[in-house]
Design a protein around this motif. Structure first.
Motif, PDB file in Angstrom:
ATOM      1  N   PHE A 134       0.882  -1.189   0.020  1.00 59.38           N
ATOM      2  CA  PHE A 134       0.053  -0.018   0.077  1.00 59.38           C
ATOM      3  C   PHE A 134       0.934   1.181   0.119  1.00 59.38           C
ATOM      4  O   PHE A 134       0.783   2.249  -0.779  1.00 59.38           O
ATOM      5  CB  PHE A 134      -0.894   0.043   1.244  1.00 59.38           C
ATOM      6  CG  PHE A 134      -1.874   1.173   1.340  1.00 59.38           C
ATOM      7  CD1 PHE A 134      -3.087   1.066   0.518  1.00 59.38           C
ATOM      8  CD2 PHE A 134      -1.592   2.068   2.328  1.00 59.38           C
ATOM      9  CE1 PHE A 134      -3.935   2.148   0.594  1.00 59.38           C
ATOM     10  CE2 PHE A 134      -2.663   3.380   2.266  1.00 59.38           C
ATOM     11  CZ  PHE A 134      -3.524   3.088   1.258  1.00 59.38           C
ATOM     12  N   TYR A 135       1.788   1.334   0.774  1.00 63.51           N
ATOM     13  CA  TYR A 135       2.877   2.463   0.716  1.00 63.51           C
ATOM     14  C   TYR A 135       3.732   2.116   0.078  1.00 63.51           C
ATOM     15  O   TYR A 135       4.988   3.176  -0.026  1.00 63.51           O
ATOM     16  CB  TYR A 135       3.374   2.644   2.252  1.00 63.51           C
ATOM     17  CG  TYR A 135       2.230   3.145   3.418  1.00 63.51           C
ATOM     18  CD1 TYR A 135       1.774   4.217   3.129  1.00 63.51           C
ATOM     19  CD2 TYR A 135       1.781   2.273   4.276  1.00 63.51           C
ATOM     20  CE1 TYR A 135       0.744   4.853   4.124  1.00 63.51           C
ATOM     21  CE2 TYR A 135       0.670   2.660   5.366  1.00 63.51           C
ATOM     22  CZ  TYR A 135       0.255   3.949   5.003  1.00 63.51           C
ATOM     23  OH  TYR A 135      -0.870   4.517   5.824  1.00 63.51           O
ATOM     24  N   ASP A 136       4.071   1.316  -0.834  1.00 63.69           N
ATOM     25  CA  ASP A 136       4.995   1.118  -2.020  1.00 63.69           C
ATOM     26  C   ASP A 136       6.446   1.202  -1.367  1.00 63.69           C
ATOM     27  O   ASP A 136       7.367   1.695  -1.821  1.00 63.69           O
ATOM     28  CB  ASP A 136       5.071   2.321  -3.026  1.00 63.69           C
ATOM     29  CG  ASP A 136       5.646   2.035  -4.305  1.00 63.69           C
ATOM     30  OD1 ASP A 136       5.900   0.885  -4.570  1.00 63.69           O
ATOM     31  OD2 ASP A 136       5.968   3.155  -4.948  1.00 63.69           O
ATOM     32  N   ILE A 137       6.373   0.120  -0.464  1.00 62.56           N
ATOM     33  CA  ILE A 137       7.628   0.059   0.200  1.00 62.56           C
ATOM     34  C   ILE A 137       8.242  -1.504  -0.156  1.00 62.56           C
ATOM     35  O   ILE A 137       7.535  -2.528  -0.140  1.00 62.56           O
ATOM     36  CB  ILE A 137       7.745   0.212   1.688  1.00 62.56           C
ATOM     37  CG1 ILE A 137       7.146   1.529   2.132  1.00 62.56           C
ATOM     38  CG2 ILE A 137       8.949  -0.094   2.332  1.00 62.56           C
ATOM     39  CD1 ILE A 137       7.022   1.429   3.500  1.00 62.56           C
ATOM     40  N   THR A 138       9.515  -1.523  -0.864  1.00 68.55           N
ATOM     41  CA  THR A 138      10.098  -2.821  -1.183  1.00 68.55           C
ATOM     42  C   THR A 138      10.758  -3.403  -0.044  1.00 68.55           C
ATOM     43  O   THR A 138      11.506  -2.932   0.482  1.00 68.55           O
ATOM     44  CB  THR A 138      10.937  -2.859  -2.485  1.00 68.55           C
ATOM     45  OG1 THR A 138      10.244  -1.975  -3.636  1.00 68.55           O
ATOM     46  CG2 THR A 138      11.461  -4.264  -2.805  1.00 68.55           C
ATOM     47  N   VAL A 139      10.318  -4.714   0.100  1.00 67.54           N
ATOM     48  CA  VAL A 139      10.718  -5.386   1.458  1.00 67.54           C
ATOM     49  C   VAL A 139      11.320  -6.704   1.044  1.00 67.54           C
ATOM     50  O   VAL A 139      10.574  -7.303   0.112  1.00 67.54           O
ATOM     51  CB  VAL A 139       9.751  -5.646   2.525  1.00 67.54           C
ATOM     52  CG1 VAL A 139       9.753  -3.901   3.254  1.00 67.54           C
ATOM     53  CG2 VAL A 139       8.175  -5.956   2.160  1.00 67.54           C
TER      54      VAL A 139
END
Length: 358
Positions: A134-139
């Motif tokens: 949703f927050y466009d964080i690549t993890v």
């Protein structure tokens, strides 16, 4: 609409000992899932779960803090996952938003009974994963695990987070947990991002490949158990005989390490032997602590499986829920399931779920 799913889990061996940092367990992820859906909204967000009568709990923000409209709620793990992941998102410079979050679970029976498949872990992992998208964080998977583990710690969970690891990594997995006191102490002095980048003492994940002739069969006794209460009971009792508990820990470590080696050697007979040994270790620990791990129904499940050349034991904290059986090829499998049904034991037609990515 953003969706993320996480699988349930079953313990194969190493229960109870795994809550101590560095002591191994083997788990599998199973092909039943919890799915979390996020849809952006304005001014107000909601959390809806089909498992809780479809009644949403509304929340708002006060200085970027999530505030519930209700004092009592069944969503502790979801809320903890939101808090930790959004703290991480803010550190990445993301602007927090509102959204409607919906949870749908396959990890309970149609009557709402729990099978013991790790629903709190799966919903935490699915929530963290959905929010990162949703927050466009690549993890990485490691970051997902650590965020979900921090959420569990904040709820003061007394577990090992092995179920979290199974939901994140999938497949067959050997796992040792971290030192929770060290993690909580580091959290006082580091940002979430910094904490995730640290190496957590004792934490390890080792994927396992089962021999091609190995068959896993799962039976459900129909009596849900509380893992937290059982672990609490063992923790309270073990202080009365620390020598017996230390012996149990070391013997469990030897047994699970032998199991891991048997997987690597593709030796089904040795896997079965160590499964039986692990069952006996748990029964002895149960006797030492006066905590019922193997209920009469689980004993019946195991004895019937052994009659058909399967190696059986309780799975997880015991006290009800599931038992697992390891077979070589498919010998005795259908006959066992038929006999289980006569005793009110339900075969759960689950398969090991192997993740390829997020």
């Amino acid at each position: 609409m953003i969706e993320a799913s996480a699988p349930g889990k079953l313990y194969i061996a190493g229960e109870y000992a795994v809550v101590e940092p560095g002591y191994p367990a083997i788990l599998v992820a199973v092909d039943q899932f919890i799915t979390v859906s996020l849809e952006i909204s304005e001014h107000v967000g909601s959390i809806t779960s089909f498992q809780y009568g479809n009644l949403p709990i509304l929340w708002q923000r006060e200085n970027d803090r999530l505030v519930l409209d209700k004092r009592e709620n069944p969503f502790h793990y979801i809320l903890a996952a939101i808090r930790l992941t959004e703290e991480y998102a803010k550190e990445q410079g993301k602007e927090l938003s509102f959204y409607h979050l919906t949870v749908d679970s396959e990890l309970d029976s149609s009557q709402g009974k729990k099978y013991g498949l790790g629903s709190s872990a799966a919903v935490t992992v699915a929530t963290v994963t959905a929010l990162c998208r949703f927050y466009d964080i690549t993890v990485s998977k490691n970051v997902i695990f650590k965020l979900a583990a921090l959420a569990h710690l904040s709820v003061k969970s007394n577990g090992s987070c092995g179920d979290v690891a199974a939901s994140v990594y999938g497949g067959w997995l050997a796992f040792t947990t971290f030192d929770p006191e060290w993690v909580l102490e580091q959290k006082e002095h580091n940002t979430v991002k910094e904490l995730l980048e640290l190496e957590w003492p004792h934490l390890s994940f080792t994927p396992l490949t089962p021999p091609k002739d190995l068959r896993l069969v799962i039976g459900w006794t129909g009596s849900p158990a509380s893992t937290s209460h059982l672990v609490d009971a063992v923790t309270n009792k073990r202080s009365q005989d620390t020598m017996a508990y230390e012996t149990f820990l070391e013997q469990s470590k030897q047994c699970v390490n032998a199991l891991i080696h048997a997987f690597q050697e593709e030796n089904v007979a040795e896997i079965q032997r160590q499964i039986r040994k692990n069952r006996q270790l748990l029964l002895q620990m149960s006797q030492d602590t006066s905590v019922t791990i193997e209920t009469p129904a689980l004993t019946k499940l195991c004895e019937m499986a052994e009659a058909f050349n399967g190696a059986a034991k309780s799975s997880g904290a015991g006290g009800g829920d599931c038992g697992i059986v390891i077979f070589n090829r498919k010998e005795g499998l259908l006959s066992l399931i038929t006999d289980w049904e006569k005793e009110g034991i339900i075969n759960l037609p689950l398969h090991v779920y192997k993740k390829t990515d997020f």
